[in-house]
Motif scaffolding. Structure first.
Motif, mmCIF file in Angstrom:
data_model
loop_
_atom_site.group_PDB
_atom_site.id
_atom_site.type_symbol
_atom_site.label_atom_id
_atom_site.label_comp_id
_atom_site.label_asym_id
_atom_site.label_seq_id
_atom_site.Cartn_x
_atom_site.Cartn_y
_atom_site.Cartn_z
ATOM 1 N N ASP A 1 0.869 -1.174 0.000
ATOM 2 C CA ASP A 1 0.000 0.000 0.000
ATOM 3 C C ASP A 1 0.906 1.225 0.000
ATOM 4 O O ASP A 1 1.551 1.537 0.994
ATOM 5 N N ASN A 2 0.950 1.914 -1.133
ATOM 6 C CA ASN A 2 1.835 3.068 -1.274
ATOM 7 C C ASN A 2 1.044 4.369 -1.345
ATOM 8 O O ASN A 2 1.541 5.380 -1.822
ATOM 9 N N THR A 3 -0.212 4.333 -0.892
ATOM 10 C CA THR A 3 -1.039 5.535 -0.970
ATOM 11 C C THR A 3 -0.611 6.586 0.043
ATOM 12 O O THR A 3 -0.873 7.768 -0.132
ATOM 13 N N GLY B 1 -2.656 -2.744 4.694
ATOM 14 C CA GLY B 1 -3.133 -1.365 4.745
ATOM 15 C C GLY B 1 -4.584 -1.240 4.325
ATOM 16 O O GLY B 1 -5.460 -1.973 4.793
ATOM 17 N N ASP B 2 -4.845 -0.309 3.414
ATOM 18 C CA ASP B 2 -6.202 -0.071 2.934
ATOM 19 C C ASP B 2 -6.604 -1.032 1.818
ATOM 20 O O ASP B 2 -7.646 -0.840 1.190
ATOM 21 N N PHE B 3 -5.784 -2.055 1.569
ATOM 22 C CA PHE B 3 -6.073 -2.964 0.463
ATOM 23 C C PHE B 3 -6.247 -4.411 0.909
ATOM 24 O O PHE B 3 -6.367 -5.309 0.079
ATOM 25 N N PHE C 1 0.176 -0.486 -4.780
ATOM 26 C CA PHE C 1 -1.047 0.233 -5.121
ATOM 27 C C PHE C 1 -0.759 1.712 -4.909
ATOM 28 O O PHE C 1 -0.463 2.140 -3.797
ATOM 29 N N ARG D 1 -6.379 4.797 -5.155
ATOM 30 C CA ARG D 1 -7.685 4.243 -5.522
ATOM 31 C C ARG D 1 -8.740 5.319 -5.368
ATOM 32 O O ARG D 1 -8.752 6.058 -4.387
ATOM 33 N N LEU E 1 -10.915 -5.752 0.194
ATOM 34 C CA LEU E 1 -10.092 -4.628 0.647
ATOM 35 C C LEU E 1 -9.991 -4.529 2.165
ATOM 36 O O LEU E 1 -9.243 -3.697 2.676
ATOM 37 N N GLY F 1 -1.139 -1.272 8.855
ATOM 38 C CA GLY F 1 -0.607 -2.201 7.872
ATOM 39 C C GLY F 1 0.617 -2.923 8.401
ATOM 40 O O GLY F 1 1.340 -2.435 9.262
ATOM 41 N N GLU G 1 5.429 3.061 3.357
ATOM 42 C CA GLU G 1 4.790 1.957 2.656
ATOM 43 C C GLU G 1 4.464 0.856 3.659
ATOM 44 O O GLU G 1 5.159 0.673 4.654
ATOM 45 N N GLY H 1 -3.363 -7.177 -1.885
ATOM 46 C CA GLY H 1 -1.929 -7.173 -2.144
ATOM 47 C C GLY H 1 -1.376 -8.565 -2.340
ATOM 48 O O GLY H 1 -0.590 -8.822 -3.262
#
Length: 694
Positions: free
Chosen positions: A320-322, A331-333, A403, A406, A443, A630, A327, A337
């Motif tokens: 998750d690189n948002t 995370g939010d995914f 990512f 999104r 997610l 995360g 990183e 992943g």
């Protein structure tokens, strides 16, 4: 967490073997300020014996057409192909009679892309020509397109941005005679330099040839051009490829490929009028399905491996690189992943034989990461990366997926191919995907779908520009910004985490429900229908750390495959299950015996075998998550339980397995029910109990 071999608790539910989702994937359509237009001219067959044919040019035109219309905002009706395989043949008469008409259709808000692949020619007086299929060097003015005429046509076009792409002077054509005055793409493009709002990209310098990439059956320049337009050139991950990004990508890839594959030089050239301030967008990327995006990325990775003659690579979990500050994994995914890395790995394994490279055994890589306690921060450590490579027997390249962002259904992905020694980046591969409802449900968020979420509002002018799935996902995103779904009194189900027969209470923080656990504890998951026997039949898909809780089926016999080996081997290491592929439990209130006051079902472990001698391997905590955010470590256990609930719909082909309330191991079968619309998804996160103190 792993399953033990202890006797299992009862499982009161039905197992559904074949799942067909009611909601299909629908492409997103985006409104644009102007119309994107393109004219693609490719000359393959030349009538004159003295003019050599260019057999691969037809592929370049068809692939560019597919890329613009599939990956970009170009509608098919606004893209004209002029080639031997299209209705418009590349003769001088056809092009001269139609070219100005096509350009005259453009309005000031439109953009125009003109592509030409074929021979260029200079006559004895210095006049430049694009050689059409009926080109005759004895009378070039009558049988060719003079560059001065093409220049005037483009100059008169009203489009606000005009991109001219020239791929000419192809290597290999010098074997034929008669075209001693052939000119390179740069020479053909130079006369356009002083035109306003025009940018030209030429395939090669004046003293170079435009090479053919025979392995791909394409021109080298046009191959990398289309790859860049698919999204790999979207360096800033904004969903658009602008002219700077496209030229930078194509120039770098063409120069590198020419050197390592052909021991030659080919340098694309950008020709632009001095003083242009804006950076025009060439293509506005349209999202593809996640599977299609990962397939395209894997093909790109395989080509880079082959070009660089690298022996082996490994794929790490997508990050998750948002949040650019740090990183993280998950995370939010949520599960996405791990799923993306494993799907990319699977697709690469299918390509490795043709590509001549190897893929490190995923279980071996997983064990090495675990033994070294490898963390995200170690990716920037020379010694850690070298140690990882050595531990798996030489790993020169790792694929680092991330990512980037999104928004609703649309997600941006990026993979960097990094060498484990020297930290040289071999290539960046990008893609824009759109999530299905099942992928959104992976997610890690929890939310319910309401009936009105799927209704089309006739008064909403944007309705035609958004799919039903996108509309539902937007609603779920907004809803998941609030509390957890189990706090919603209207949600028809309740979930409980049961340890030693007692409900283990959790802590709700925002949209997350954290359950405190300790190493060695065994647990079960209880699902209760709040409406009791008046409730309707529902279908449930249950994943624990991304693993399906039901054994896979044999598609040839419609019967479950026994997983007896899972009882004596390590269960972890199996790939994350995509929710659409997960098998389903049927929750039928009428099947619960009357002596039970509560209409509830309890799943105590992974089902490894169905039938009268069914077996279950208990859910057992081995390593509880040690962070509420995360993860930083590359571990198998991610501390996430996914419960997706669907309405039931009839099915003539479905087969199910039912378990009675007697807590025996007799898993009966049932037919006639499939998963319908998503009702809601519930996520429970099990974490180290110490994290929730106070």
């Amino acid at each position: 967490m792993q399953m033990s071999r202890k006797p299992h608790h009862s499982i009161s539910s039905f197992i559904l073997f074949y799942i067909i989702l009611l909601i299909g994937s629908q492409p997103c359509i985006y409104a644009e300020a102007g119309t994107a237009r393109a004219i693609l001219i490719g000359v393959t067959d030349y009538e004159a014996a003295t003019t050599p044919d260019l057999p691969l040019v037809g592929n370049d035109v068809s692939q560019l057409y597919s890329t613009l219309t599939q990956y970009g905002q170009f509608e098919k009706k606004h893209v004209v192909r002029v080639s031997e395989s299209s209705p418009f043949k590349p003769t001088a008469k056809v092009i001269k009679s139609q070219f100005s008409q096509w350009l005259n259709k453009a309005e000031p808000d439109d953009s125009l892309l003109v592509y030409f692949s074929g021979h260029g020619y200079r006559d004895t007086e210095g006049n430049l020509y694009m050689a059409t299929s009926d080109f005759d060097i004895k009378c070039p003015a009558e049988t060719g397109l003079t560059i001065s005429w093409v220049r005037d046509q483009i100059a008169a076009c009203k489009a606000s941005f005009k991109l001219l792409i020239l791929d000419s002077c192809h290597a290999g054509s010098e074997k034929s005679v008669g075209l001693d005055n052939r000119v390179a793409a740069k020479d053909l493009g130079s006369p356009f330099e002083d035109l306003k709002n025009v940018v030209t990209i030429a395939s090669s310098q004046a003293d170079e040839k435009s090479l053919f990439y025979f392995d791909q059956k394409r021109s080298l320049f046009s191959f990398w051009l289309t790859e860049g337009l698919k999204g790999h050139a979207d360096f800033n991950q904004d969903g658009k490829v602008d002219i700077d990004e496209l030229y930078k990508y194509v120039s770098r890839r063409v120069r590198h490929s020419a050197k390592v594959l052909f021991n030659n030089e080919q340098t694309p050239v950008r020709i632009v009028r001095t003083g242009i301030v804006d950076v025009p967008v060439v293509i506005d990327l349209q999202p593809q399905s996640l599977q299609h995006t990962l397939a395209n990325m894997s093909e790109h990775i395989a080509i880079v491996m082959q070009e660089n003659k690298l022996e082996q690579l490994g794929v790490l979990e997508f990050m998750d690189n948002t949040n650019t500050l740090r990183e993280k994994l998950g995370g939010d995914f949520g599960l996405l992943g791990k799923y993306c890395s494993e799907e990319l790995d699977r697709r690469l394994s299918e390509l490795k034989l043709d590509g001549g490279f190897g893929l490190v055994n995923r279980q071996r890589l997983r064990n090495a990461l675990k033994e070294q306690g490898f963390k995200v921060e170690d990716l920037s450590s020379n010694s850690k990366m070298a140690g990882l490579s050595k531990s798996v027997g030489n790993l020169p390249v790792v694929v680092l997926g991330a990512f980037q962002n999104r928004k609703g259904r649309v997600i941006r992905l990026r993979c960097n191919m990094q060498q484990t020694t020297g930290f040289e980046e071999l290539g960046a591969i990008g893609g824009t995907a759109e999530l299905s409802l099942d992928e959104w449900a992976m997610l890690g968020r929890s939310a319910a779908v309401r009936p009105e979420d799927r209704q089309v509002n006739p008064f909403n002018q944007q309705t035609e520009n958004i799919s039903i799935q996108a509309q539902v996902i937007n609603k779920l995103d907004a809803r998941s910004e609030g509390g957890h779904i189990l706090q919603d009194p209207t949600f028809p189900f309740d979930l409980q985490f049961v340890i030693d027969g007692k409900v283990r209470k959790g802590v709700i923080r925002g949209n997350d429900y954290f359950i405190p656990v300790s190493q060695g504890e065994t647990y079960s998951i209880r699902i209760t229908n709040k409406h009791g026997r008046k409730g309707t039949i529902a279908v449930m898909k249950l994943l624990v750390d991304g693993l399906d809780t039901l054994p896979k089926t044999n598609p040839e016999k419609d019967k479950p495959v026994s997983l007896d080996k899972a009882l004596v081997t390590e269960y972890w290491g199996l790939p994350v299950t995509h929710l659409s592929d997960a098998r389903s439990w049927i929750l039928d209130p009428q099947e619960v015996p009357r002596e039970f006051e509560e209409v509830a079902w309890e799943v105590a472990g992974f089902v490894t075998k169905t039938g009268e001698e069914g077996k279950v391997r208990e859910f057992k905590v081995v390593d509880a998550a040690n962070s509420l955010a995360g993860r930083q470590g590359f571990t198998d256990q991610i501390g996430l339980i996914t419960v997706a609930l669907y309405s039931a719909k009839p099915s003539a082909r479905s087969v199910g397995t039912a378990a009675g309330q007697e807590r025996d191991e007799n898993l009966k079968e049932r037919t006639g029910i499939d998963a319908g619309n998503l009702i809601g998804v519930v996520h429970l996160r099990y974490v180290d109990a110490k994290l929730l103190v106070n």
